[in-house]
Every structure is written in structure tokens, then in C-alpha cells.
Design a protein around this motif. Structure first.
Motif, PDB file in Angstrom:
ATOM      1  N   GLY A   9      -9.800  56.281 -54.891  1.00  0.00           N
ATOM      2  CA  GLY A   9      -8.830  57.087 -53.742  1.00  0.00           C
ATOM      3  C   GLY A   9      -8.252  56.655 -52.598  1.00  0.00           C
ATOM      4  N   ASP A  10      -8.335  55.124 -52.493  1.00  0.00           N
ATOM      5  CA  ASP A  10      -7.700  54.256 -51.591  1.00  0.00           C
ATOM      6  C   ASP A  10      -6.236  54.283 -51.986  1.00  0.00           C
ATOM      7  OD1 ASP A  10      -6.785  52.944 -49.696  1.00  0.00           O
ATOM      8  OD2 ASP A  10      -8.232  51.352 -49.782  1.00  0.00           O
ATOM      9  N   PRO A  11      -5.285  54.847 -51.171  1.00  0.00           N
ATOM     10  CA  PRO A  11      -3.698  54.720 -51.574  1.00  0.00           C
ATOM     11  C   PRO A  11      -3.326  53.401 -51.582  1.00  0.00           C
ATOM     12  CG  PRO A  11      -3.940  56.181 -49.708  1.00  0.00           C
ATOM     13  CD  PRO A  11      -5.420  55.851 -50.185  1.00  0.00           C
ATOM     14  N   VAL A  12      -3.830  52.718 -50.352  1.00  0.00           N
ATOM     15  CA  VAL A  12      -3.216  51.296 -50.136  1.00  0.00           C
ATOM     16  C   VAL A  12      -3.826  50.390 -51.517  1.00  0.00           C
ATOM     17  CG1 VAL A  12      -3.452  49.090 -48.834  1.00  0.00           C
ATOM     18  CG2 VAL A  12      -3.250  51.506 -47.679  1.00  0.00           C
ATOM     19  N   ARG A  13      -5.098  50.446 -51.918  1.00  0.00           N
ATOM     20  CA  ARG A  13      -5.578  49.509 -53.173  1.00  0.00           C
ATOM     21  C   ARG A  13      -4.525  49.896 -54.292  1.00  0.00           C
ATOM     22  NH1 ARG A  13     -12.111  49.752 -52.912  1.00  0.00           N
ATOM     23  NH2 ARG A  13     -12.466  48.599 -51.042  1.00  0.00           N
ATOM     24  N   LEU A  14      -4.412  51.289 -54.330  1.00  0.00           N
ATOM     25  CA  LEU A  14      -3.749  51.547 -55.633  1.00  0.00           C
ATOM     26  C   LEU A  14      -2.413  51.406 -55.682  1.00  0.00           C
ATOM     27  CD1 LEU A  14      -3.823  53.128 -58.265  1.00  0.00           C
ATOM     28  CD2 LEU A  14      -3.321  55.498 -57.131  1.00  0.00           C
TER      29      LEU A  14
END
Length: 149
Positions: free
Chosen positions: A37-42
């Protein structure tokens, strides 16, 4: 020796774009699986995957990196364009060898005055030294090579 006046082409090996595109798909899958759910990783996984996919598509759109005929050579230019270099525009054809990570890498260098064109083994699908030998022979046969100047 091969007929140096015959047209020849050197291209990216067919397995290379497939590996790049598969790697891009794998990065997207891993990004979705482990992003939690981490948008930065995605976003980072998607950005790297996009870069790898664009690189793979370039190999599919412009697989021929270098071509030779009696009048000169054609090199890949930009993303998928080509530039024609007549023999009289070529100033030098060399192979640069450098040790990296315990291995020796070779790069074919074609100096055309204001431009320098670099090709590695994976650009050519052959040894840069072998390609340089063919190019030099054709250049000399054309009368514009080092022996003809």
C-alpha cells in the motif's frame, strides 16, 4: 575473408528485448506484491519497469544498430532513427577495452568527426573486435580508410 563489399548488418540479439520486457513485467508484479500500500514503492517499481520496457521496445523498433555497404555505414541515432555515414566522414574505427568488475568489456567506437558512435557486444550481437575488423577492411577497400588516406 568475407566479401567486404557485401551489405552486412549487426543487430541486437532477439532474446535481449524479451528479457527486458519480462523484467519490466516482473518489476510491476513485485511492486504490486511487496508495496504494502506504499505509493512511493509502487511508483518507484512502476517507473523502473517503464524505463526497462521503453529500453526493450527500442530493441524491437530498431534492432539493427549498425549496417555496412560499399558506400559507407549506417548507425542507429536517437531512440530509433538511423544516420548514414559515408566512408569519407569516418575518421577512426577503434575498439576500447576496459576492465570492469573483474571482466574485460569491449566497445566499438566509430569516430565521425563531430559524432562518436559506441556499440557494445549486446548492441551488435557479435564481438566488437570482429565487427571492427570487417568495418576496417571495407573502409580500406573503399579507399577512404587509413591506408587510402
Amino acid at each position: 575473408m568475407d566479401d567486404v563489399t557485401a551489405e552486412q548488418k549487426w543487430r541486437v540479439p532477439g532474446s535481449l528485448p524479451a528479457a527486458k520486457l519480462a523484467g519490466a513485467a516482473l518489476l510491476v508484479a513485485l511492486g504490486l506484491l511487496f508495496a504494502d500500500g506504499d505509493p512511493v514503492r509502487l511508483a518507484l517499481a512502476a517507473l523502473v519497469a517503464l524505463g526497462l520496457a521503453v529500453w526493450g521496445v527500442r530493441d524491437l523498433v530498431a534492432p539493427v544498430r549498425l549496417a555496412l555497404d560499399a558506400a559507407g555505414i549506417t548507425v542507429v541515432h536517437g531512440f530509433a532513427g538511423h544516420r548514414r555515414l559515408p566512408w569519407d566522414a569516418v575518421e577512426a574505427i577503434t575498439v576500447d577495452r576496459r576492465p570492469r568488475l573483474g571482466l574485460s568489456t569491449e566497445t566499438l567506437e566509430i569516430d565521425a568527426g563531430e559524432t562518436l558512435h559506441l556499440f557494445g557486444r549486446y548492441d551488435l550481437g557479435a564481438s566488437p573486435e570482429d565487427v571492427a575488423r570487417v568495418l576496417r577492411a571495407a573502409w580500406t577497400t573503399a579507399g577512404d580508410g587509413p591506408a587510402g588516406r
